[in-house]
Design an enzyme around this catalytic site. Structure first.
Site, short mmCIF file in Angstrom:
data_model
loop_
_atom_site.label_atom_id
_atom_site.label_comp_id
_atom_site.label_asym_id
_atom_site.label_seq_id
_atom_site.Cartn_x
_atom_site.Cartn_y
_atom_site.Cartn_z
N TYR A 145 0.67 -1.44 -0.39
CA TYR A 145 -0.22 -0.03 0.20
C TYR A 145 0.75 1.25 0.41
O TYR A 145 0.64 2.37 -0.17
CB TYR A 145 -0.73 0.15 1.50
CG TYR A 145 -1.50 -1.22 1.18
CD1 TYR A 145 -2.25 -1.71 0.28
CD2 TYR A 145 -3.96 -1.06 1.91
CE1 TYR A 145 -3.34 -2.43 0.11
CE2 TYR A 145 -4.18 -1.48 1.97
CZ TYR A 145 -4.37 -2.68 0.81
OH TYR A 145 -4.96 -3.63 1.13
N LYS A 187 2.87 -14.63 3.04
CA LYS A 187 2.79 -16.31 1.89
C LYS A 187 4.58 -16.41 1.56
O LYS A 187 5.32 -16.41 0.69
CB LYS A 187 2.53 -15.17 0.66
CG LYS A 187 2.11 -15.69 -0.15
CD LYS A 187 0.94 -17.58 -0.38
CE LYS A 187 1.07 -18.03 -1.55
NZ LYS A 187 0.04 -19.52 -1.37
N ASP A 220 -3.56 -18.14 2.34
CA ASP A 220 -4.56 -18.29 1.78
C ASP A 220 -5.30 -19.75 2.95
O ASP A 220 -6.51 -19.78 3.20
CB ASP A 220 -4.36 -18.95 0.44
CG ASP A 220 -2.98 -20.45 0.65
OD1 ASP A 220 -1.96 -20.14 1.71
OD2 ASP A 220 -2.94 -20.95 -0.52
N ASP A 244 -5.88 -6.33 5.48
CA ASP A 244 -7.43 -6.11 5.21
C ASP A 244 -7.70 -7.02 4.93
O ASP A 244 -9.10 -6.77 5.18
CB ASP A 244 -6.45 -4.70 3.99
CG ASP A 244 -7.96 -3.81 3.70
OD1 ASP A 244 -8.28 -2.95 4.12
OD2 ASP A 244 -7.80 -3.37 2.22
N ASP A 248 -11.47 -7.91 6.78
CA ASP A 248 -12.87 -7.99 6.62
C ASP A 248 -13.58 -9.31 6.92
O ASP A 248 -14.80 -9.61 6.68
CB ASP A 248 -13.65 -7.72 4.80
CG ASP A 248 -13.26 -6.01 4.68
OD1 ASP A 248 -12.58 -5.02 5.47
OD2 ASP A 248 -13.83 -5.27 4.23
#
Ligand code: IPM
Ligand code: MG
Length: 349
Positions: A145, A187, A220, A244, A248
């Protein structure tokens, strides 16, 4: 109290969409809880309209002077359309990112604790979510970001970079917040930044927090585990982008994105408090916005920013009691609008 007996100063940033409505509700709640000085300022689209930029230096300075900052939400179709027409036009989200960076708020805390009264409001089965009480610790001022980005011809790029000190400081926040264990999400099977992340978190663990259990999950897999066995998590620490997305997802454990509060903190200052949900332009102005994530953010602000732990607990239990009393906002399948929800919480304070 500030020096000289002045009242705590809270900068209020209503922003866009439903932001002003839930900010007004938060103001009512704060007036019922104690005495504060308020300084209300524009951010995001509202600031673009007034000043041509999503965050002015003046507003950033006001936030630096405050004891705590309460932000509602930024963004909306109007400014998206302006960017679609002219890619160099200012975007409301730049205000939020600029504020996080400008205030050095590198740690974003998103507690996920489904209210007992809402166990059946989640799209997930009650027996999966019962007992869930977790905290997402999201790195907030680094990663993709804030990396270099750009376009050349038909190609675009966004770079992801993390330094050892950036990972160390967020890891420490996570270990200090843990009650049972820390799960670090990355990851590392693909990304170099993730390999540095895992190495660094592991070293901070061994050197400083060896008594706190630590495990690692690939992102994942973490996304899957979060809905299949959420009660097994305590603290989840992860980079900006993954945090982020996962937060959610985790919000739905509470029944609705309209329930999740957050705190953004740095090494200094009182921090920034905001609901995780966005500006919900589709329901702005209809009086149907759920103010409960905003109230949860007020509670976090009272606790972490203003040192008012008792008042924070009071707000949280008033929200729980209002829900036990049958309060259901439209996002939870009910009919109670912003005003009714606010009254229900105030009645239980
Ligand atoms: C959030 C939001 C923001 C983010 C957007 C509005 C820039 O989604 O706080 O989670 O991505 O950080
Ligand atoms: Mg988000």
């Amino acid at each position: 109290m500030r020096p000289g007996g002045a009242l705590p100063l809270i900068v209020m940033l209503p922003g866009d969409g439903i932001g002003p409505e839930i900010t007004a509700a938060a103001r009512e709640l704060l007036d019922a809880v104690g005495d504060f000085d308020f300084d209300e300022r524009p951010i995001g689209g509202a600031s673009i309209d007034a000043h041509g930029s999503a965050l002015t230096d003046e507003v950033l300075e006001a936030c630096r002077r405050a004891d705590a900052v309460l932000l509602a939400a930024v963004g909306g179709p109007k400014w998206d359309a302006a960017v679609a027409a002219d890619p160099t036009a200012p975007r409301p989200e730049q205000g939020l990112l600029g504020l996080r960076k400008g205030l050095g708020l590198f740690a974003n805390l998103r507690p996920v604790r489904p209210s007992p009264a809402l166990l059946d409001a989640s799209p997930l089965k009650r027996d999966r979510i019962e007992g869930t009480d977790l905290l997402v610790v999201r790195e907030l001022t680094g990663g993709i970001y804030f990396g270099e980005s750009g376009r050349e011809g038909d190609t675009a790029h966004d770079d992801c970079a993390y330094s050892v000190p950036e990972i160390e400081r967020i890891a420490r926040v996570a270990f200090r917040s843990a009650r049972a264990k820390v799960t670090s999400v990355d990851k590392a099977n693909v990304l170099e930044t993730s390999r540095l992340w895992r190495e660094t978190v592991t070293r901070v663990h061994v050197e400083e927090f060896a008594d706190v259990p630590l495990d690692h999950l690939l992102v994942d897999n973490a996304a899957m585990q979060l809905v299949s066995r959420p009660a097994d998590f305590d603290v989840i620490v992860t980079e900006n982008l993954f945090g982020d997305i996962l937060s959610d997802e985790a919000a739905m454990l509470t029944g609705s994105l309209g329930m999740l509060p957050s705190a953004s903190i740095g090494d200094t200052g009182g921090g920034l408090y905001e609901p995780v949900h966005g500006s919900a332009p589709d329901i702005a102005g209809t009086g149907r916005a759920n103010p409960l994530a905003m109230f949860g953010s007020v509670a976090l602000m009272l606790r972490h920013g203003l040192g008012m732990a008792d008042a924070a607990a009071g707000v949280e239990s008033a929200v729980d009691r209002a829900l036990e009393g049958g309060l259901l906002t439209p996002d939870l399948g009910g009919e109670a609008g912003t005003e009714e929800a606010t009254r229900a919480v105030l009645a239980n304070l």
